[in-house]
Motif scaffolding. Sequence first.
Motif, PDB file in Angstrom:
ATOM      1  N   ARG A  19      -2.737   0.355   8.385  1.00  0.00           N
ATOM      2  CA  ARG A  19      -2.956   1.135   7.144  1.00  0.00           C
ATOM      3  C   ARG A  19      -3.714   2.427   7.423  1.00  0.00           C
ATOM      4  N   GLU A  20      -4.524   2.416   8.469  1.00  0.00           N
ATOM      5  CA  GLU A  20      -5.303   3.599   8.823  1.00  0.00           C
ATOM      6  C   GLU A  20      -4.513   4.586   9.678  1.00  0.00           C
ATOM      7  N   VAL A  21      -3.386   4.140  10.222  1.00  0.00           N
ATOM      8  CA  VAL A  21      -2.567   4.990  11.088  1.00  0.00           C
ATOM      9  C   VAL A  21      -1.636   5.830  10.217  1.00  0.00           C
ATOM     10  N   PRO A  22      -1.623   7.137  10.425  1.00  0.00           N
ATOM     11  CA  PRO A  22      -0.740   7.968   9.592  1.00  0.00           C
ATOM     12  C   PRO A  22       0.737   7.737   9.928  1.00  0.00           C
ATOM     13  N   LEU A  23       1.574   7.921   8.927  1.00  0.00           N
ATOM     14  CA  LEU A  23       3.017   7.856   9.122  1.00  0.00           C
ATOM     15  C   LEU A  23       3.414   9.047   9.974  1.00  0.00           C
ATOM     16  N   LEU A  24       4.065   8.779  11.098  1.00  0.00           N
ATOM     17  CA  LEU A  24       4.359   9.841  12.049  1.00  0.00           C
ATOM     18  C   LEU A  24       5.829  10.224  12.109  1.00  0.00           C
ATOM     19  N   GLY A  25       6.674   9.421  11.516  1.00  0.00           N
ATOM     20  CA  GLY A  25       8.092   9.750  11.544  1.00  0.00           C
ATOM     21  C   GLY A  25       8.847   8.939  10.518  1.00  0.00           C
ATOM     22  N   ARG A  26       9.923   9.542  10.021  1.00  0.00           N
ATOM     23  CA  ARG A  26      10.744   8.883   9.011  1.00  0.00           C
ATOM     24  C   ARG A  26      12.174   9.361   9.184  1.00  0.00           C
ATOM     25  N   THR A  27      13.112   8.422   9.204  1.00  0.00           N
ATOM     26  CA  THR A  27      14.526   8.784   9.273  1.00  0.00           C
ATOM     27  C   THR A  27      15.272   8.019   8.200  1.00  0.00           C
ATOM     28  N   ILE A  40       7.987   5.087  11.225  1.00  0.00           N
ATOM     29  CA  ILE A  40       7.358   4.722  12.497  1.00  0.00           C
ATOM     30  C   ILE A  40       5.907   5.177  12.528  1.00  0.00           C
ATOM     31  N   LYS A  41       5.092   4.286  13.070  1.00  0.00           N
ATOM     32  CA  LYS A  41       3.694   4.592  13.339  1.00  0.00           C
ATOM     33  C   LYS A  41       3.420   4.190  14.780  1.00  0.00           C
ATOM     34  N   THR A  42       2.637   4.996  15.475  1.00  0.00           N
ATOM     35  CA  THR A  42       2.240   4.648  16.837  1.00  0.00           C
ATOM     36  C   THR A  42       0.726   4.756  16.942  1.00  0.00           C
ATOM     37  N   ALA A  43       0.159   3.927  17.802  1.00  0.00           N
ATOM     38  CA  ALA A  43      -1.283   3.943  18.015  1.00  0.00           C
ATOM     39  C   ALA A  43      -1.569   3.731  19.492  1.00  0.00           C
TER      40      ALA A  43
END
Length: 170
Positions: A19-27, A40-43
């Motif tokens: 929940r704290e990770v920002p959304l980094l990509g959307r297709t 997609i979220k990556t950490a």
Amino acid sequence: MIKANRPLLHQRLKYLPWREVPLLGRTRATAHGRDEIRRIKTATVADLDFPHAAQAVQIVRRRRTVTTGKVSLERVYAVTDLTAEQADPAEIASRVRLHWGIENKIHYVRDVAYSEDTSQVRTGTAPRAMAALRNLAIGALRLTGRTNIAASLRHHARDTTRPLTTLGIT
């Protein structure tokens, strides 16, 4: 992709603070009667207790069947040894899609056309040898331009000379 067959790692990935990770990509894509949105979220991770893990990945797939309107939501997790500098979320998403392309093109075909998951061959090197032979047959058919492997197998099974002709042996 980390599945339930790795329960401890799957649980660790699931309970990361996504929940704290920002959304980094959307297709978004529409195909095969489905409208699909992938997020997609990556950490960056350091202590997953998984060799060489540099990033954890969460992909949320929302699929809506166009004809029925039925919606399904799926969360999948992955790890990669690529650092954030080596692969951004778009690159990771692309690699995941490529992985599923391989999964659908080879593993799914092996399971459906050859019922590989129900095979009784389980000891020694026989399972690996059988998988190699199945891959060889699928590859030979694809090299001749065949896309429907099941139909091609039926076609070749009807005449014992067809497989040899396909392989250029006769």
